[in-house]
Design a protein around this motif. Structure first.
Motif, short mmCIF file in Angstrom:
data_model
loop_
_atom_site.label_atom_id
_atom_site.label_comp_id
_atom_site.label_asym_id
_atom_site.label_seq_id
_atom_site.Cartn_x
_atom_site.Cartn_y
_atom_site.Cartn_z
N ASN A 4 0.83 -1.21 0.00
CA ASN A 4 0.00 0.00 0.00
C ASN A 4 0.86 1.26 0.00
O ASN A 4 0.53 2.27 -0.63
CB ASN A 4 -0.93 0.01 1.22
N ALA A 5 2.01 1.21 0.71
CA ALA A 5 2.89 2.39 0.82
C ALA A 5 3.50 2.75 -0.54
O ALA A 5 3.89 3.91 -0.76
CB ALA A 5 3.99 2.11 1.84
N MET A 6 3.59 1.76 -1.46
CA MET A 6 4.19 2.03 -2.77
C MET A 6 3.17 2.58 -3.78
O MET A 6 3.54 2.95 -4.90
CB MET A 6 4.78 0.73 -3.35
N GLU A 7 1.89 2.59 -3.41
CA GLU A 7 0.83 2.86 -4.39
C GLU A 7 0.98 4.21 -5.08
O GLU A 7 0.94 4.31 -6.31
CB GLU A 7 -0.54 2.75 -3.72
N ASN A 8 1.17 5.28 -4.29
CA ASN A 8 1.26 6.62 -4.89
C ASN A 8 2.48 6.75 -5.78
O ASN A 8 2.44 7.38 -6.84
CB ASN A 8 1.27 7.69 -3.79
N GLU A 9 3.57 6.13 -5.36
CA GLU A 9 4.82 6.19 -6.16
C GLU A 9 4.60 5.56 -7.54
O GLU A 9 5.03 6.11 -8.56
CB GLU A 9 5.92 5.43 -5.39
N LEU A 10 3.89 4.41 -7.58
CA LEU A 10 3.68 3.73 -8.85
C LEU A 10 2.62 4.44 -9.71
O LEU A 10 2.69 4.40 -10.94
CB LEU A 10 3.26 2.27 -8.61
N LYS A 11 1.66 5.06 -9.06
CA LYS A 11 0.63 5.81 -9.81
C LYS A 11 1.28 6.93 -10.62
O LYS A 11 0.80 7.29 -11.70
CB LYS A 11 -0.41 6.41 -8.85
N ALA A 12 2.36 7.48 -10.09
CA ALA A 12 3.03 8.62 -10.74
C ALA A 12 3.84 8.19 -11.96
O ALA A 12 4.25 9.02 -12.77
CB ALA A 12 3.94 9.32 -9.73
N LEU A 13 4.10 6.89 -12.13
CA LEU A 13 4.91 6.43 -13.26
C LEU A 13 4.10 6.43 -14.56
O LEU A 13 2.88 6.24 -14.55
CB LEU A 13 5.40 4.99 -13.01
N SER A 14 4.80 6.63 -15.67
CA SER A 14 4.16 6.48 -16.98
C SER A 14 3.98 5.00 -17.27
O SER A 14 4.58 4.14 -16.59
CB SER A 14 5.03 7.11 -18.07
N ASP A 15 3.19 4.66 -18.30
CA ASP A 15 3.01 3.25 -18.68
C ASP A 15 4.35 2.59 -18.98
O ASP A 15 4.61 1.46 -18.56
CB ASP A 15 2.09 3.14 -19.91
N GLU A 16 5.20 3.30 -19.73
CA GLU A 16 6.50 2.74 -20.11
C GLU A 16 7.36 2.45 -18.88
O GLU A 16 8.04 1.41 -18.80
CB GLU A 16 7.26 3.69 -21.05
#
Length: 908
Positions: free
Chosen positions: A31-43
């Protein structure tokens, strides 16, 4: 009074609670990683797959990558499917990754849960198998969840019935492969009937996630998958043995009609031994010696045919055929045959044409197939009641995963009526009430026959708008189940029908779109229609919720609590309201078996009137105890069966591993030389025993066997007549002559041709003897139970005699291979001949609940698996790869004028 165990659970929680609690830190880390991954582009998100693979190559373990990999799949799923796995789904994924079984209620999203451990384990590149119960679900899940895998750069394959070998090989080579348990098992068996390593389709058994794990590993585990083919004609044997039975007196056998057994007395056995001996069909000293296993099977079947099966009661003779009569319904069952030679024994008895037997070419139980996986896991809505069996047989621990939202379904106490008629009246009354208020109803029955019976009664009562489902056509089944939650819908189903598809209140959006908008192209019109369907489903869902949610009516208790719980679990998904109730009668199978006559008398004394029900929690508890007894008995049967099957499985593994080694070896010269020398040792030891004097030597017998097995005419008599010659000298001379003859043949053929010939002869001889060995094991298993009468443990007897038969098979292999290779001659056309073809074969898997063969009349299995249908004019006579699937009785496409089965389709 609270027990100490109950008190400990209150303080410390159950072992299940502790297992679930132990996953909490990792869930919080994901759960703690969620915001970090949301910010990534698809690539950037997709690039994480390559990074994980690099980490594994550098020594990272899968457990090290669990948190970041699960977080990546969660984000990919949100973007691609619009579905974000809940925390409890993450817990389920961790249980699967940790070699466990996740028990998750219906509607909790098991299909999505599997993507988490499947992605993580696929990173190693060894392949992950996602196992489903039917082709429809394999296709659906591979397409639906495949979008997530493909987005993250993994390859996805699917295996369904009717695919060619090339298609299967490509699917197994993918990172994640969806397939049914039947297709996986048959591919394993077919692979071990191939003659070249390159023809095999599977690439190992790394990690399997089994959906509906209770159905596959428990319900279907009792009967093996079998590939069978026709045996050579043995009609003369059946007729001969049948004639012997007619010569026996009543004192020669004992018949127990209640137990349906017939056995020979000592006098009968002696008389039979004399008759068989006179006919040249007897080996050894006793009928029950291991060499006579097949003969014991034949004579026992003949005795049963004459003394236990009555014409016009158990069978009739019609059109020169034996037709079985169903003992329960009294109906004829054309097309059905008794197995293991009993039908042929009846044909001999009635002097009609004896049809050829089918021989087992290869078989495996799901228990032993799935235990081959390095890592195994599974998920289902109901596994806790079978937790002991999962632990004992598969080493799998069951973990109950909490629901995402609290369950608000009301499970009412059972209603018990005196007769089936009263029960059905009450069921129809409840259906009518639910229909009147717009409540969707799912009615579960224990069999197809009973679902049709209830449907007929509903029609008599004036109902026309309802669906009947009975686990036959899986795709249609899924569509019906998906819409069973619409207001006022009435769906009658067998308890197992439609597993794998959720019943959503108001209806299923995806199913309606695919059904109603399949031909409508993308664009404004389609979008408007989709929105209209969404609005309708929302209105319908509100109406169904207001009516109380899905009402599950069960018409009978199943002998397994698990099946009952599955039916109940259809209602109340994701916190929806719902209701369930079981309607029983004292005439139901389970009630009848467990002493309902006493209860019937008691209820009459208490004054229970017609159409009145008895409702009490005690009845539920009494039934649960009865079900536990049946479950325990079934578990004991399965445990006993697996002990016997393990004996065959150990031998199967040895033979299959040996085949792969033989196919992989560059040359088998060393192996066949060793076999030849062993044969020489055995021949000399047999005819010239170490301790025997020269005058006791069987020189003539040795000379004869040297000709038979080595194709050599040697002056053995002259050697034996030499002064002071020892048996070692004779052995060495025979060995030198055999080695010289083999070397001469190898020189004439050349190394490449000789390597091909050796491999072909060894593999085909091994296969032929293994099939004969399987028949012997089947026969041994059918008669070994009688050893219990002599206070000997049948299992130990089976183990020791199966071992003897296996050793005998290996001895026969050495002799047969040596004999063939010492006679083989080169034919010019051999180089152009197609590779050896496997025999005509049929697949079987008997459904435990119905007794039907799942593959029925269409069970034909092409071992080479070229399923293409090619027009005759498109076939090149000189290129077998262009022929596609050729019928056994078609003219051979090569132009020889022979039938295919007698030409290129013949088993070499």
């Amino acid at each position: 009074m609270v027990s100490f165990g109950g008190l400990a659970r209150k303080i410390f929680g159950s072992s299940n609670d502790r297992r679930v609690k132990s996953t909490r830190p990792r869930v919080e880390a994901i759960n703690a990683m969620e915001n970090e991954l949301k910010a990534l582009s698809d690539e950037q998100l997709q690039a994480r797959t390559a990074k994980f693979r690099a980490d594994i190559a550098n020594g990272a373990s899968l457990d090290d990558l669990l948190v970041p990999a699960f977080a990546t799949v969660r984000e990919a799923s949100r973007r691609v499917l619009g579905m974000r796995p809940f925390d409890v789904q993450l817990v389920g994924g961790m249980v699967l990754h940790g070699r466990g079984i996740a028990e998750m209620r219906t509607g909790e999203g098991k299909t999505l849960v599997a993507t988490l451990p499947a992605y993580l384990n696929a990173l190693e590149g060894k392949g992950v198998h996602a196992v489903t119960v039917n082709d429809y679900l394999a296709r659906r899940d591979s397409e639906w969840m495949g979008r997530v895998y493909k987005f993250l750069g993994l390859t996805v394959g699917v295996i369904v019935h009717g695919m060619s070998d090339e298609e299967r090989r490509a699917a197994y080579a993918c990172d994640i492969t969806y397939a049914t348990n039947n297709e996986l098992g048959f591919d394993y068996l077919r692979d071990n009937m191939k003659y070249e390593r390159g023809q095999m389709v599977q690439r190992g058994h790394n990690f399997a996630i089994v959906d509906e794990v209770d159905s596959i590993l428990i319900d279907e585990a009792r009967t093996p998958l079998i590939i069978s083919g026709p045996l050579e004609d043995r009609s003369e044997m059946y007729n001969t043995v049948d004639a012997f039975i007619l010569q026996l007196e009543p004192s020669d056998y004992e018949v127990d009609e209640k137990q349906r057994t017939a056995i020979f007395t000592e006098e009968g056995t002696e008389k039979l031994e004399g008759l068989l001996n006179a006919a040249g069909l007897f080996k050894g000293e006793s009928l029950y010696d291991v060499e006579n296993v097949a003969m014991v099977h034949h004579v026992n079947n003949a005795l049963k045919a004459h003394r236990l099966f009555q014409k016009d009661k158990d069978y009739i003779v019609r059109n020169n055929e034996i037709v079985i009569i169903d003992e329960f319904t009294g109906r004829m069952m054309p097309g059905r045959r008794f197995s293991e030679g009993l039908h042929q024994a009846l044909e001999a008895k009635e002097h009609v044409q004896i049809q050829p037997e089918n021989q087992t070419l290869a078989s495996v139980t799901f228990q032993n197939y799935f235990r081959m996986y390095t890592k195994l896991s599974g998920m289902t809505g109901t596994a806790l009641t079978e937790a002991e069996e999962f632990g004992n047989i598969y080493g799998l621990e069951v973990t109950e995963i909490p629901t995402n939202l609290p369950v608000s379904r009301i499970d009412e106490d059972d209603e018990v009526y005196r007769t089936v008629e009263e029960k059905y009246k009450a069921i129809i009354r409840d259906i009518r009430e639910a229909y009147a208020k717009g409540q969707p109803t799912l009615v579960g029955t224990t069999s197809i026959e009973k679902s049709e019976l209830l449907a007929a009664r509903l029609r008599q009562e004036g109902f026309t708008d309802f669906e009947v489902l009975n686990a036959r056509h899986h795709e249609r089944e899924a569509q019906i189940v998906a819409q069973a939650g619409r207001p006022g819908a009435i769906t009658i189903a067998t308890n197992m029908a439609g597993r794998g598809t959720d019943i959503q209140l108001g209806g299923n959006f995806e199913m309606r779109v695919s059904e109603e908008l399949g031909d409508v192209p993308e664009g404004p019109e389609r979008e408007a229609r989709e929105q209209q369907i969404r609005d309708e489903i929302k209105r319908d869902k509100d109406r169904a919720l207001a009516a109380g949610g899905l009402y599950v009516i069960a018409t009978e208790r199943h002998e397994s609590r698990r099946i009952d719980n599955q039916l109940r679990g259809r209602s109340g998904r994701q916190g929806d309201p719902g209701r369930s109730k079981f309607f029983l009668s004292l005439q139901d199978d389970l009630m009848r078996i467990f002493g309902s006559e006493r209860m019937d008398g008691m209820l009459q004394k208490l004054g229970l009137k017609e159409d009145e029900a008895i409702i009490h929690p005690w009845i539920n508890k009494a039934l649960e105890k009865a079900q536990k007894k049946v479950e325990a008995r079934n578990f004991d049967i399965r445990k006993n069966l697996i002990k016997y099957d393990d004996v065959q499985n150990d031998q199967r593994k040895v033979v299959f591993e040996q085949r792969i080694e033989l196919m992989d070896a560059v040359s088998l010269t060393e192996t066949v030389t060793e076999m030849r020398r062993d044969v020489v040792e055995e021949l000399v030891a047999k005819h010239i025993p170490e301790t025997a004097y020269a005058e006791q030597w069987d020189v003539a017998g040795l000379k004869q066997d040297v000709v038979q097995y080595l194709n050599l005419d040697l002056p053995v008599e002259e050697w034996a007549a030499e002064e002071g010659i020892a048996e070692e000298d004779i052995r060495d001379r025979i060995m030198q002559a055999a080695d010289a003859a083999a070397a001469d043949r190898a020189e004439r053929f050349g190394p490449e041709v000789m390597a091909y010939v050796e491999r072909s002869v060894v593999l085909q001889t091994l296969d032929m003897l293994w099939r004969e060995h399987l028949v012997n094991l089947d026969h041994l298993r059918s008669v070994v139970g009688f050893r219990g009468y002599a206070q000997r443990d049948p299992l130990n007897e089976y183990k020791s005699e199966a071992f003897e038969l296996f050793q005998s098979m290996l001895g026969n292999l050495r002799q047969a291979v040596t004999s063939q290779l010492m006679r083989v001659e080169l034919v010019r056309q051999a180089a152009e001949a197609p590779p050896p073809q496997a025999p005509e074969a049929f697949g079987h898997h008997i459904d435990e609940t119905t007794g039907e063969d799942e593959f029925g009349e269409s069970g034909s299995i092409d071992i080479q698996q070229d399923a293409r249908i090619v027009a005759p004019e498109d076939r090149d006579p000189n290129d077998p790869s262009t022929w596609g699937k050729v019928g056994r009785n078609e003219a051979c496409p090569c132009g020889s004028g022979k039938k295919f089965k007698h030409c290129h389709g013949a088993f070499v």
